[in-house]
Motif scaffolding. Structure first.
Motif, PDB file in Angstrom:
ATOM      1  N   ILE A  89       0.852  -1.197   0.000  1.00  0.00           N
ATOM      2  CA  ILE A  89       0.000   0.000   0.000  1.00  0.00           C
ATOM      3  C   ILE A  89       0.882   1.239   0.000  1.00  0.00           C
ATOM      4  CG2 ILE A  89      -0.338   0.155   2.505  1.00  0.00           C
ATOM      5  CD1 ILE A  89      -3.370   0.760   1.637  1.00  0.00           C
ATOM      6  N   VAL A  90       0.547   2.180  -0.876  1.00  0.00           N
ATOM      7  CA  VAL A  90       1.273   3.441  -0.997  1.00  0.00           C
ATOM      8  C   VAL A  90       0.334   4.527  -0.498  1.00  0.00           C
ATOM      9  CG1 VAL A  90       2.453   5.023  -2.566  1.00  0.00           C
ATOM     10  CG2 VAL A  90       2.518   2.552  -3.008  1.00  0.00           C
ATOM     11  N   THR A  91       0.797   5.307   0.481  1.00  0.00           N
ATOM     12  CA  THR A  91      -0.097   6.247   1.143  1.00  0.00           C
ATOM     13  C   THR A  91       0.638   7.473   1.663  1.00  0.00           C
ATOM     14  OG1 THR A  91      -1.792   6.414   2.869  1.00  0.00           O
ATOM     15  CG2 THR A  91       0.150   5.062   3.378  1.00  0.00           C
ATOM     16  N   HIS A  92      -0.140   8.539   1.861  1.00  0.00           N
ATOM     17  CA  HIS A  92       0.322   9.723   2.595  1.00  0.00           C
ATOM     18  C   HIS A  92      -0.099   9.605   4.059  1.00  0.00           C
ATOM     19  CE1 HIS A  92       1.421  12.062  -0.889  1.00  0.00           C
ATOM     20  NE2 HIS A  92       0.200  12.057  -1.386  1.00  0.00           N
ATOM     21  N   ASP A  93      -1.039   8.746   4.325  1.00  0.00           N
ATOM     22  CA  ASP A  93      -1.737   8.673   5.600  1.00  0.00           C
ATOM     23  C   ASP A  93      -0.878   8.011   6.684  1.00  0.00           C
ATOM     24  OD1 ASP A  93      -3.545   8.336   7.670  1.00  0.00           O
ATOM     25  OD2 ASP A  93      -5.169   7.676   6.353  1.00  0.00           O
ATOM     26  N   ALA A  94      -0.564   8.762   7.723  1.00  0.00           N
ATOM     27  CA  ALA A  94       0.244   8.232   8.824  1.00  0.00           C
ATOM     28  C   ALA A  94      -0.483   7.130   9.591  1.00  0.00           C
ATOM     29  CB  ALA A  94       0.633   9.351   9.784  1.00  0.00           C
ATOM     30  N   HIS A  95      -1.799   7.063   9.454  1.00  0.00           N
ATOM     31  CA  HIS A  95      -2.591   6.039  10.157  1.00  0.00           C
ATOM     32  C   HIS A  95      -2.138   4.622   9.784  1.00  0.00           C
ATOM     33  CE1 HIS A  95      -6.016   4.273  12.181  1.00  0.00           C
ATOM     34  NE2 HIS A  95      -6.335   3.639  11.073  1.00  0.00           N
ATOM     35  N   PHE A  96      -1.627   4.427   8.589  1.00  0.00           N
ATOM     36  CA  PHE A  96      -1.208   3.091   8.174  1.00  0.00           C
ATOM     37  C   PHE A  96       0.005   2.594   8.963  1.00  0.00           C
ATOM     38  CE2 PHE A  96      -3.982   4.164   4.694  1.00  0.00           C
ATOM     39  CZ  PHE A  96      -4.642   2.969   4.488  1.00  0.00           C
ATOM     40  N   ILE A  97       0.736   3.505   9.572  1.00  0.00           N
ATOM     41  CA  ILE A  97       1.847   3.087  10.432  1.00  0.00           C
ATOM     42  C   ILE A  97       1.299   2.316  11.631  1.00  0.00           C
ATOM     43  CG2 ILE A  97       3.739   3.909  11.895  1.00  0.00           C
ATOM     44  CD1 ILE A  97       3.990   6.280   9.900  1.00  0.00           C
ATOM     45  N   ASP A  98       0.105   2.678  12.092  1.00  0.00           N
ATOM     46  CA  ASP A  98      -0.529   1.938  13.192  1.00  0.00           C
ATOM     47  C   ASP A  98      -0.805   0.490  12.788  1.00  0.00           C
ATOM     48  OD1 ASP A  98      -0.502   4.228  14.763  1.00  0.00           O
ATOM     49  OD2 ASP A  98      -2.520   4.827  14.137  1.00  0.00           O
ATOM     50  N   PHE A  99      -1.219   0.275  11.546  1.00  0.00           N
ATOM     51  CA  PHE A  99      -1.427  -1.095  11.063  1.00  0.00           C
ATOM     52  C   PHE A  99      -0.106  -1.868  11.103  1.00  0.00           C
ATOM     53  CE2 PHE A  99      -4.940   1.007   8.600  1.00  0.00           C
ATOM     54  CZ  PHE A  99      -5.984   0.378   9.265  1.00  0.00           C
ATOM     55  N   TRP A 100       0.962  -1.202  10.675  1.00  0.00           N
ATOM     56  CA  TRP A 100       2.284  -1.826  10.667  1.00  0.00           C
ATOM     57  C   TRP A 100       2.708  -2.205  12.088  1.00  0.00           C
ATOM     58  CZ3 TRP A 100       6.948   0.474  12.534  1.00  0.00           C
ATOM     59  CH2 TRP A 100       8.104  -0.236  12.218  1.00  0.00           C
ATOM     60  N   ARG A 101       2.424  -1.338  13.033  1.00  0.00           N
ATOM     61  CA  ARG A 101       2.799  -1.587  14.428  1.00  0.00           C
ATOM     62  C   ARG A 101       2.093  -2.805  15.018  1.00  0.00           C
ATOM     63  NH1 ARG A 101       2.588   4.598  15.539  1.00  0.00           N
ATOM     64  NH2 ARG A 101       4.776   5.133  15.275  1.00  0.00           N
ATOM     65  N   ARG A 102       0.938  -3.145  14.488  1.00  0.00           N
ATOM     66  CA  ARG A 102       0.199  -4.315  14.975  1.00  0.00           C
ATOM     67  C   ARG A 102       0.915  -5.621  14.653  1.00  0.00           C
ATOM     68  NH1 ARG A 102      -5.711  -2.752  12.670  1.00  0.00           N
ATOM     69  NH2 ARG A 102      -5.911  -0.772  13.773  1.00  0.00           N
ATOM     70  N   GLN A 103       1.907  -5.528  13.779  1.00  0.00           N
ATOM     71  CA  GLN A 103       2.729  -6.675  13.384  1.00  0.00           C
ATOM     72  C   GLN A 103       1.921  -7.786  12.722  1.00  0.00           C
ATOM     73  OE1 GLN A 103       5.155  -7.724  16.772  1.00  0.00           O
ATOM     74  NE2 GLN A 103       6.346  -5.869  16.588  1.00  0.00           N
ATOM     75  N   VAL A 104       0.872  -7.396  12.031  1.00  0.00           N
ATOM     76  CA  VAL A 104       0.125  -8.336  11.198  1.00  0.00           C
ATOM     77  C   VAL A 104       0.900  -8.480   9.895  1.00  0.00           C
ATOM     78  CG1 VAL A 104      -2.028  -8.656   9.912  1.00  0.00           C
ATOM     79  CG2 VAL A 104      -2.066  -7.611  12.197  1.00  0.00           C
ATOM     80  N   GLU A 105       1.087  -9.703   9.439  1.00  0.00           N
ATOM     81  CA  GLU A 105       1.841  -9.887   8.197  1.00  0.00           C
ATOM     82  C   GLU A 105       1.107  -9.194   7.052  1.00  0.00           C
ATOM     83  OE1 GLU A 105       2.958 -13.550   5.435  1.00  0.00           O
ATOM     84  OE2 GLU A 105       3.962 -13.586   7.379  1.00  0.00           O
ATOM     85  N   HIS A 106       1.852  -8.419   6.309  1.00  0.00           N
ATOM     86  CA  HIS A 106       1.299  -7.683   5.172  1.00  0.00           C
ATOM     87  C   HIS A 106       2.360  -7.569   4.098  1.00  0.00           C
ATOM     88  CE1 HIS A 106       3.581  -4.086   6.368  1.00  0.00           C
ATOM     89  NE2 HIS A 106       3.282  -4.459   7.607  1.00  0.00           N
ATOM     90  N   ALA A 107       1.941  -7.147   2.913  1.00  0.00           N
ATOM     91  CA  ALA A 107       2.851  -7.080   1.769  1.00  0.00           C
ATOM     92  C   ALA A 107       3.811  -5.902   1.832  1.00  0.00           C
ATOM     93  CB  ALA A 107       2.052  -7.031   0.468  1.00  0.00           C
ATOM     94  N   GLY A 108       3.545  -4.944   2.712  1.00  0.00           N
ATOM     95  CA  GLY A 108       4.425  -3.793   2.862  1.00  0.00           C
ATOM     96  C   GLY A 108       3.677  -2.479   2.742  1.00  0.00           C
ATOM     97  N   ILE A 109       4.337  -1.431   3.200  1.00  0.00           N
ATOM     98  CA  ILE A 109       3.785  -0.079   3.149  1.00  0.00           C
ATOM     99  C   ILE A 109       4.875   0.846   2.624  1.00  0.00           C
ATOM    100  CG2 ILE A 109       2.861   1.858   4.497  1.00  0.00           C
ATOM    101  CD1 ILE A 109       2.051  -0.259   6.641  1.00  0.00           C
ATOM    102  N   VAL A 110       4.489   1.742   1.719  1.00  0.00           N
ATOM    103  CA  VAL A 110       5.356   2.851   1.321  1.00  0.00           C
ATOM    104  C   VAL A 110       4.632   4.110   1.761  1.00  0.00           C
ATOM    105  CG1 VAL A 110       6.457   4.107  -0.553  1.00  0.00           C
ATOM    106  CG2 VAL A 110       6.353   1.598  -0.635  1.00  0.00           C
ATOM    107  N   ARG A 111       5.252   4.853   2.647  1.00  0.00           N
ATOM    108  CA  ARG A 111       4.661   6.077   3.213  1.00  0.00           C
ATOM    109  C   ARG A 111       5.377   7.276   2.632  1.00  0.00           C
ATOM    110  NH1 ARG A 111       3.457  10.420   5.499  1.00  0.00           N
ATOM    111  NH2 ARG A 111       2.677  10.683   7.596  1.00  0.00           N
ATOM    112  N   CYS A 112       4.618   8.164   1.998  1.00  0.00           N
ATOM    113  CA  CYS A 112       5.155   9.399   1.437  1.00  0.00           C
ATOM    114  C   CYS A 112       4.606  10.571   2.222  1.00  0.00           C
ATOM    115  CB  CYS A 112       4.735   9.552  -0.019  1.00  0.00           C
ATOM    116  SG  CYS A 112       5.199   8.192  -1.086  1.00  0.00           S
ATOM    117  N   GLN A 113       5.459  11.449   2.665  1.00  0.00           N
ATOM    118  CA  GLN A 113       5.009  12.641   3.371  1.00  0.00           C
ATOM    119  C   GLN A 113       4.321  13.568   2.375  1.00  0.00           C
ATOM    120  OE1 GLN A 113       5.280  13.209   6.710  1.00  0.00           O
ATOM    121  NE2 GLN A 113       4.068  15.056   6.387  1.00  0.00           N
ATOM    122  N   GLN A 114       3.068  13.882   2.623  1.00  0.00           N
ATOM    123  CA  GLN A 114       2.301  14.713   1.705  1.00  0.00           C
ATOM    124  C   GLN A 114       2.960  16.066   1.524  1.00  0.00           C
ATOM    125  OE1 GLN A 114      -1.823  14.712   2.549  1.00  0.00           O
ATOM    126  NE2 GLN A 114      -2.366  15.707   0.644  1.00  0.00           N
ATOM    127  N   GLY A 115       3.107  16.470   0.272  1.00  0.00           N
ATOM    128  CA  GLY A 115       3.664  17.774  -0.058  1.00  0.00           C
ATOM    129  C   GLY A 115       5.175  17.819  -0.119  1.00  0.00           C
TER     130      GLY A 115
END
Length: 121
Positions: A57-83
């Protein structure tokens, strides 16, 4: 077997259609929320879609970091700081990740796409 990363652009990701078009032109498999029936969907629904389909998942949304912290196996996150990055920079960064990382290497990972990573291209 090493597989290529497949991306999903979060529904509130700026210029997601232009980014998706550019990535597809480079042969990268990418979906956008509207394409998969998730326009306006919640973050939880976006996350579940990415989990079901094995997409980074590619997102600006910092909320997805919370999903990552849950340590549920996922395909990965790319977080881009908006602007912080131009559309071209985001495209170059996603291509770089796609070229240098396998889908297996991305499992459970988060990458913060930022100016210093892009300038290293």
């Amino acid at each position: 077997m090493t597989r290529s990363i497949r991306y999903h652009l979060d529904h509130d990701f700026n210029c997601c259609n232009a980014i998706a078009k550019a990535l597809r032109e480079k042969g990268i498999n990418v979906t956008v929320s509207r394409q998969v029936g998730l326009a306006g969907a919640s973050d939880d629904e976006q996350w579940e879609q990415a989990l079901r389909t094995g997409r980074v998942i590619v997102t600006h949304d910092a909320h997805f970091i919370d999903f990552w912290r849950r340590q549920v196996e996922h395909a990965g996150i790319v977080r881009c700081q908006q602007g912080e990055l131009s559309v071209g920079d985001v495209i170059r960064g996603l291509v770089l990740i796609w070229e240098t990382c396998s889908s297996e290497e991305m499992i459970g990972s988060i990458i913060f796409l930022n100016r210093s990573l892009i300038e290293g291209l």
